[in-house]
Design an enzyme around this catalytic site. Sequence first.
Site, short mmCIF file in Angstrom:
data_model
loop_
_atom_site.label_atom_id
_atom_site.label_comp_id
_atom_site.label_asym_id
_atom_site.label_seq_id
_atom_site.Cartn_x
_atom_site.Cartn_y
_atom_site.Cartn_z
N HIS A 111 -63.50 24.70 -35.70
CA HIS A 111 -64.20 23.72 -34.86
C HIS A 111 -63.69 23.72 -33.41
O HIS A 111 -64.30 23.08 -32.55
CB HIS A 111 -64.08 22.31 -35.42
CG HIS A 111 -64.76 22.11 -36.74
ND1 HIS A 111 -66.08 22.44 -36.95
CD2 HIS A 111 -64.31 21.65 -37.94
CE1 HIS A 111 -66.41 22.18 -38.20
NE2 HIS A 111 -65.36 21.70 -38.83
N ASP B 253 -66.96 27.85 -44.91
CA ASP B 253 -66.59 26.43 -44.90
C ASP B 253 -67.87 25.61 -44.92
O ASP B 253 -68.89 26.01 -44.35
CB ASP B 253 -65.78 26.13 -43.64
CG ASP B 253 -65.17 24.73 -43.64
OD1 ASP B 253 -63.97 24.61 -43.93
OD2 ASP B 253 -65.91 23.76 -43.35
N HIS C 223 -68.66 23.11 -43.36
CA HIS C 223 -69.04 22.64 -42.03
C HIS C 223 -69.32 23.82 -41.11
O HIS C 223 -68.61 24.83 -41.17
CB HIS C 223 -67.90 21.78 -41.44
CG HIS C 223 -67.52 20.62 -42.32
ND1 HIS C 223 -66.39 20.63 -43.11
CD2 HIS C 223 -68.15 19.45 -42.55
CE1 HIS C 223 -66.32 19.48 -43.79
NE2 HIS C 223 -67.38 18.75 -43.47
N ASP D 183 -64.49 23.50 -48.91
CA ASP D 183 -65.02 22.14 -49.00
C ASP D 183 -66.51 22.09 -49.39
O ASP D 183 -67.08 21.01 -49.45
CB ASP D 183 -64.77 21.36 -47.70
CG ASP D 183 -64.92 22.20 -46.45
OD1 ASP D 183 -65.45 23.32 -46.55
OD2 ASP D 183 -64.50 21.74 -45.37
ZN ZN Z 1 -64.88 22.07 -43.41
#
Ligand code: ZN
Length: 287
Positions: free
Chosen positions: A114, A150, A152, A230
Amino acid sequence: MKIICDESCTSYHNPGHPERPLRIADTLALLRRQTELPIEWLVPEPVSDEAILRAHLPEHIARLRVPRNFDADTFHFPDVEKMARNAAGAGLLALECARKGEAAFSLMRPPGHHATRTESMGFCYLSNIAIAALHALATGTNRIAVFDFDVHNGNGTEDILLNQPGAAFFSVHEHPCYPGTGAAHVGDNCFNFPVRPFATREEYRDALSRALDGLRTFRPEIIGVSAGFDAYAHDPLANSPLEAEDFHWLGGELREVRVPMFSLLEGGYSHDLPELILAYLKGVDGK
Ligand SMILES: [Zn+2]
């Protein structure tokens, strides 16, 4: 399998935060006591300014020294620069292992995908995978793919690698979900495969398969993987359906692309994280 870890990465934490030291400590314990996967352990060196500055602005490094939190869930710690440099350095060591034909996994925190060129966010301070990808391109690799599973979207990786010659980015993630990006392909080299919240395993695997098709079409010389766990059915931070056997399958699919690859730990916040990582690594190892 080479596992890269410096246990000092468990030395910082914020009480109650999901990105916690036990993620690493519990995984270390499982990997040390299991006997199915032969492991050679390596300790990383901190990343140099030269390598960071391919991905981030000088102001970004300076900001790591300012004792003020970055956002509501990305805290400043006294050693945050050192921790982030070690995790990014582990990415470079994983890359070097891959270049020698050894599969490698960086078991470090903080994660990185991120962190944008200018911003720390989402528990991430330096973009470990983008630093490794740009280092690869600067030191002899012509084509590198980053595959991010991931749950996200890897908005930071995309921000840094967007339209970068020789690089392609493939991200499979829940959408809508944090950080809100990744609804569609961006630029000429960032390919996003959004999956709806509460999707079935079949839907999620279908998106992963389509991303793998894109990865093969790109014909990379080397693959860097942002390995987040996740999208697991019991992860507390998302609403996705994967099970340990799906991560095992994914590791095997990436292995079958038959080019050197290395993986860096991103997210994964359930108590079952160690088992998920081991399942993935067995897939990568062909077991
Ligand atoms: Zn994540």
